[in-house]
Design a protein around this motif. Sequence first.
Motif, PDB file in Angstrom:
ATOM      1  N   GLN A 105     -50.119  67.049  11.957  1.00 58.39           N
ATOM      2  CA  GLN A 105     -51.360  66.497  12.461  1.00 58.39           C
ATOM      3  C   GLN A 105     -51.829  65.390  11.524  1.00 58.39           C
ATOM      4  O   GLN A 105     -51.826  65.525  10.314  1.00 58.39           O
ATOM      5  CB  GLN A 105     -52.427  67.598  12.569  1.00 58.39           C
ATOM      6  CG  GLN A 105     -53.741  67.097  13.119  1.00 58.39           C
ATOM      7  CD  GLN A 105     -54.674  68.253  13.429  1.00 58.39           C
ATOM      8  OE1 GLN A 105     -54.243  69.386  13.518  1.00 58.39           O
ATOM      9  NE2 GLN A 105     -55.945  67.964  13.585  1.00 58.39           N
ATOM     10  N   GLN A 141     -52.116  64.660  17.286  1.00 61.43           N
ATOM     11  CA  GLN A 141     -51.037  65.529  16.861  1.00 61.43           C
ATOM     12  C   GLN A 141     -49.719  65.114  17.506  1.00 61.43           C
ATOM     13  O   GLN A 141     -49.701  64.544  18.593  1.00 61.43           O
ATOM     14  CB  GLN A 141     -51.371  66.982  17.231  1.00 61.43           C
ATOM     15  CG  GLN A 141     -52.686  67.445  16.608  1.00 61.43           C
ATOM     16  CD  GLN A 141     -53.093  68.801  17.128  1.00 61.43           C
ATOM     17  OE1 GLN A 141     -52.633  69.827  16.640  1.00 61.43           O
ATOM     18  NE2 GLN A 141     -53.954  68.818  18.132  1.00 61.43           N
ATOM     19  N   ARG A 142     -48.640  65.425  16.820  1.00 58.67           N
ATOM     20  CA  ARG A 142     -47.296  65.094  17.287  1.00 58.67           C
ATOM     21  C   ARG A 142     -46.589  66.361  17.731  1.00 58.67           C
ATOM     22  O   ARG A 142     -46.666  67.392  17.072  1.00 58.67           O
ATOM     23  CB  ARG A 142     -46.517  64.443  16.139  1.00 58.67           C
ATOM     24  CG  ARG A 142     -45.088  64.041  16.474  1.00 58.67           C
ATOM     25  CD  ARG A 142     -44.382  63.551  15.234  1.00 58.67           C
ATOM     26  NE  ARG A 142     -44.127  64.658  14.297  1.00 58.67           N
ATOM     27  CZ  ARG A 142     -43.889  64.512  13.003  1.00 58.67           C
ATOM     28  NH1 ARG A 142     -43.917  63.318  12.457  1.00 58.67           N
ATOM     29  NH2 ARG A 142     -43.645  65.571  12.242  1.00 58.67           N
ATOM     30  N   THR A 180     -42.729  67.701  18.745  1.00 54.12           N
ATOM     31  CA  THR A 180     -41.307  67.356  18.743  1.00 54.12           C
ATOM     32  C   THR A 180     -40.642  67.883  20.016  1.00 54.12           C
ATOM     33  O   THR A 180     -41.148  68.807  20.669  1.00 54.12           O
ATOM     34  CB  THR A 180     -40.600  67.970  17.526  1.00 54.12           C
ATOM     35  OG1 THR A 180     -40.600  69.402  17.675  1.00 54.12           O
ATOM     36  CG2 THR A 180     -41.283  67.575  16.221  1.00 54.12           C
ATOM     37  N   GLU A 202     -42.354  56.505  22.804  1.00 53.44           N
ATOM     38  CA  GLU A 202     -43.467  57.090  22.063  1.00 53.44           C
ATOM     39  C   GLU A 202     -44.592  56.118  21.772  1.00 53.44           C
ATOM     40  O   GLU A 202     -45.743  56.530  21.608  1.00 53.44           O
ATOM     41  CB  GLU A 202     -43.053  57.783  20.753  1.00 53.44           C
ATOM     42  CG  GLU A 202     -42.969  56.920  19.534  1.00 53.44           C
ATOM     43  CD  GLU A 202     -42.796  57.689  18.228  1.00 53.44           C
ATOM     44  OE1 GLU A 202     -43.207  57.156  17.199  1.00 53.44           O
ATOM     45  OE2 GLU A 202     -42.254  58.816  18.225  1.00 53.44           O
ATOM     46  N   ILE A 241     -48.653  57.088  21.979  1.00 50.86           N
ATOM     47  CA  ILE A 241     -49.523  57.157  20.804  1.00 50.86           C
ATOM     48  C   ILE A 241     -50.821  56.396  21.077  1.00 50.86           C
ATOM     49  O   ILE A 241     -51.922  56.881  20.794  1.00 50.86           O
ATOM     50  CB  ILE A 241     -48.812  56.590  19.562  1.00 50.86           C
ATOM     51  CG1 ILE A 241     -47.653  57.501  19.153  1.00 50.86           C
ATOM     52  CG2 ILE A 241     -49.797  56.415  18.408  1.00 50.86           C
ATOM     53  CD1 ILE A 241     -46.815  56.959  18.013  1.00 50.86           C
ATOM     54  N   TYR A 275     -51.689  65.643  22.023  1.00 55.02           N
ATOM     55  CA  TYR A 275     -50.415  65.419  21.350  1.00 55.02           C
ATOM     56  C   TYR A 275     -49.702  64.241  21.997  1.00 55.02           C
ATOM     57  O   TYR A 275     -49.958  63.894  23.156  1.00 55.02           O
ATOM     58  CB  TYR A 275     -49.502  66.651  21.480  1.00 55.02           C
ATOM     59  CG  TYR A 275     -50.080  67.925  20.935  1.00 55.02           C
ATOM     60  CD1 TYR A 275     -49.635  68.446  19.720  1.00 55.02           C
ATOM     61  CD2 TYR A 275     -51.059  68.633  21.640  1.00 55.02           C
ATOM     62  CE1 TYR A 275     -50.152  69.629  19.221  1.00 55.02           C
ATOM     63  CE2 TYR A 275     -51.585  69.814  21.139  1.00 55.02           C
ATOM     64  CZ  TYR A 275     -51.130  70.305  19.938  1.00 55.02           C
ATOM     65  OH  TYR A 275     -51.651  71.477  19.438  1.00 55.02           O
ATOM     66  N   TYR A 276     -48.781  63.651  21.259  1.00 54.28           N
ATOM     67  CA  TYR A 276     -47.832  62.717  21.863  1.00 54.28           C
ATOM     68  C   TYR A 276     -46.430  63.251  21.600  1.00 54.28           C
ATOM     69  O   TYR A 276     -46.199  63.964  20.622  1.00 54.28           O
ATOM     70  CB  TYR A 276     -47.992  61.296  21.304  1.00 54.28           C
ATOM     71  CG  TYR A 276     -47.547  61.124  19.864  1.00 54.28           C
ATOM     72  CD1 TYR A 276     -46.239  60.737  19.552  1.00 54.28           C
ATOM     73  CD2 TYR A 276     -48.437  61.340  18.811  1.00 54.28           C
ATOM     74  CE1 TYR A 276     -45.828  60.593  18.230  1.00 54.28           C
ATOM     75  CE2 TYR A 276     -48.037  61.198  17.492  1.00 54.28           C
ATOM     76  CZ  TYR A 276     -46.729  60.822  17.210  1.00 54.28           C
ATOM     77  OH  TYR A 276     -46.323  60.689  15.907  1.00 54.28           O
ATOM     78  N   GLN A 281     -42.928  63.062  20.299  1.00 56.08           N
ATOM     79  CA  GLN A 281     -42.205  62.285  19.306  1.00 56.08           C
ATOM     80  C   GLN A 281     -40.894  61.744  19.914  1.00 56.08           C
ATOM     81  O   GLN A 281     -40.080  62.497  20.422  1.00 56.08           O
ATOM     82  CB  GLN A 281     -41.883  63.142  18.093  1.00 56.08           C
ATOM     83  CG  GLN A 281     -41.183  62.382  16.971  1.00 56.08           C
ATOM     84  CD  GLN A 281     -40.888  63.289  15.784  1.00 56.08           C
ATOM     85  OE1 GLN A 281     -40.636  64.472  15.952  1.00 56.08           O
ATOM     86  NE2 GLN A 281     -40.934  62.729  14.588  1.00 56.08           N
TER      87      GLN A 281
END
Length: 383
Positions: free
Chosen positions: A4, A9-10, A12, A81, A85, A100-101, A103
């Motif tokens: 984060q 937040q990312r 995977t 991505e 973002i 979230y995005y 990754q």
Amino acid sequence: MITQTAALQRMTPHELTHILFDKQPLFILDVRNESDYLDWKIEGHNIHTLNIPYFDLIDGVEAALDQIPEGQKVLVVCAKEGSSIFVAEQLVEAGRTDVYYLQGGMKAWSEHLEPVKVGDLRAGGELYQFVRIGKGCLSYMVVSNGEAAVIDTLRMTEAYTEFAKQLQVKITHTIDTHLHADHISGGKRLAEQVGATYWLPEKDAAEVTFAYEKLEEGRDIQVGNAKIAIQPIYSPGHTIGSTSFIIDEAYFLTGDILFVASIGRPDLAGLAEDWVGDLRNTLYNRYRELSDHLLVLPAHFGQYTELGERGVVSARLGDLFANNPGLQMEDEEVFRKTVTENLPPQPNAYQEIRQTNMGKRKPSEDEQREMEIGPNRCAVHDK
């Protein structure tokens, strides 16, 4: 763990995969173009998706907020991505907290392999299935007594070498059940990287430009203490050389001949009328001679509904003969018409992929990635 930065937040591909495996709820905002979204998107049991192209959100996300639920995890997805973002940051600025995005975007999603254990071998060792969840491809690793064989290797060969390193085993064989048309095989490349033997059915190898070991009926392949009994090896229909494996008298690897919810298509080499009879004979005669208790492990799946416990794609052969629509057509003409007419679109760049797998083309990594974009479409009933 999910990392984060501030409130953005990312996520995977590995983390997203387990959300799908565990049937957790997730709302996905896909900001790719509508045509790309309609062709191929992330799906799951408790996944809800909304497609709003990135260019409609450049000036702000306010108009879209009422379509995005509050109090639920939201994942923004794009091709690579960058756009996700940008949009996710706007959602955070608008007061959303659980954003979230993905990754690496759909590019990384397409290439992610998730190893899951299928079961143990009687003489010691294990069988693993590698789920390429974003593409619907399945490959396998047989592990026994410090050795491993990889079947239907995908081009992301580092996934197999890293997993073999974790298990402390040496890959001694790589095997292709047939000449693939929907994805680029990593079998030959992996064999060269680790000093393994590469196997390919001879009838599919008429135009290949490299050396290989001939996959022949009755010729067993030893992996540690486990013997891969190839019976029946010759199961044509998807291709003229398509091969099936019975491992440990329990696991039945069917390549692209038989899937959990469908059957293989015979048209990807332009020879549907020639191969439809072979496909029917394999499915309705040769496979019917085998034990109903064999666990079918295909090389592809078409829908997320085929994902079972822990993400494993499998089914008992007897259950498939009772329920798989491709195995219910006793009338030969009905079968012939079904598998040669009204088929789904053919895989993206399938002719170029076949030529690459023959060694006739040498595309760059970016070109290979572009050739594989989209769903696999190797089954008769895939979308």
